[in-house]
Write an enzyme that holds these catalytic residues in place. Structure first.
Site, PDB file in Angstrom:
ATOM      1  N   ASN A   1       0.970  -1.264   0.036  1.00 38.71           N
ATOM      2  CA  ASN A   1      -0.170  -0.123   0.009  1.00 38.71           C
ATOM      3  C   ASN A   1       0.984   1.306   0.015  1.00 38.71           C
ATOM      4  OD1 ASN A   1      -1.466  -2.023   2.268  1.00 38.71           O
ATOM      5  ND2 ASN A   1      -2.705  -1.516   0.186  1.00 38.71           N
TER       6      ASN A   1
ATOM      7  N   VAL B   1      -6.566   3.579   1.673  1.00 38.58           N
ATOM      8  CA  VAL B   1      -6.292   2.770   2.886  1.00 38.58           C
ATOM      9  C   VAL B   1      -6.379   3.820   4.122  1.00 38.58           C
ATOM     10  CG1 VAL B   1      -4.470   1.589   3.955  1.00 38.58           C
ATOM     11  CG2 VAL B   1      -5.003   1.078   1.557  1.00 38.58           C
TER      12      VAL B   1
ATOM     13  N   VAL C   1       1.740   6.615   0.980  1.00 39.76           N
ATOM     14  CA  VAL C   1       0.504   5.773   1.522  1.00 39.76           C
ATOM     15  C   VAL C   1      -0.568   5.928   0.798  1.00 39.76           C
ATOM     16  CG1 VAL C   1      -0.281   4.688   3.547  1.00 39.76           C
ATOM     17  CG2 VAL C   1       1.884   5.627   3.647  1.00 39.76           C
ATOM     18  N   CYS C   2      -1.090   4.630   0.217  1.00 35.88           N
ATOM     19  CA  CYS C   2      -2.427   4.628  -0.316  1.00 35.88           C
ATOM     20  C   CYS C   2      -3.588   5.482   0.525  1.00 35.88           C
ATOM     21  CB  CYS C   2      -2.767   3.330  -0.708  1.00 35.88           C
ATOM     22  SG  CYS C   2      -4.499   3.278  -1.426  1.00 35.88           S
ATOM     23  N   LEU C   3      -4.261   6.476  -0.209  1.00 31.00           N
ATOM     24  CA  LEU C   3      -5.142   7.274   0.509  1.00 31.00           C
ATOM     25  C   LEU C   3      -6.601   6.616   0.562  1.00 31.00           C
ATOM     26  CD1 LEU C   3      -4.840  10.911  -1.203  1.00 31.00           C
ATOM     27  CD2 LEU C   3      -4.718  10.307   1.221  1.00 31.00           C
TER      28      LEU C   3
END
Length: 179
Positions: free
Chosen positions: A84, A96, A92-94
């Site tokens: 992620n 998530v 970092v994947c938003l």
């Protein structure tokens, strides 16, 4: 201080200042970027009992104007291998973050709970790093080995402290004498 902001006692501005003060007074090593209270970096250690144990990352946090109603954006400044996390940018994947974010959270929660949980329990179904997700799902032992390799090569305390500058991508030769 020009606090002519509209809105009652719990304005986002006030809340943001409280959360940052709390973080600054914690045991974390926090650096404000350009003396701004909406962007700062924090040294973060990988959670114990995980493949990330022993690693140290400088994490950049940017707070949107509507924080805490909107989640912060979070990025690793030294390299991180994780489904992620975008390997090139460290973001970092938003999605998530947003799945877990609530205005009840403060910034300490990000480092005490959210990031440790994310590293220990990646979401491989919605990956930013397809290779990491694939390894995690198909060959977990290889995934773990690669994570540990990245920790060794890119996530020593020296790497984390030194990654405060630009993209932190300058020359791989600087870590030659560290084995």
């Amino acid at each position: 201080a020009m606090n002519g902001m509209a809105g009652g006692g719990s304005s986002p501005t006030k809340r943001r200042e409280q959360d940052i003060m709390k973080l600054l007074m914690s045991e974390y090593d926090v650096t404000l970027v350009d003396d701004s209270v909406s962007c700062f970096t924090v040294l973060f250690a990988g959670p114990k009992d995980s493949a990330y144990d022993g690693g140290v990352w400088r994490v950049r946090v940017e707070l949107p104007p509507t924080y805490p109603y909107k989640s912060p954006s979070i990025g690793f400044m030294n390299k991180m291998f994780h489904p992620n996390v975008d390997e090139a940018s460290g973001s970092v994947c938003l999605d998530v973050i947003n799945q877990h974010w609530s205005p009840m959270y403060d910034l300490l929660n990000v480092f005490q709970f959210f990031l440790p949980q994310l590293l220990q329990y990646p979401n491989a179904t919605d990956p930013l790093n397809g290779e990491a997700a694939m390894l995690l799902l198909r060959e977990p032992a290889k995934y773990e080995a690669k994570v540990r390799d990245y920790v060794r090569r890119f996530a020593t305390r020296e790497h984390a402290v030194g990654s405060g500058g630009a993209a932190g991508d300058g020359g791989d030769g600087d870590g030659a004498a560290d084995d």
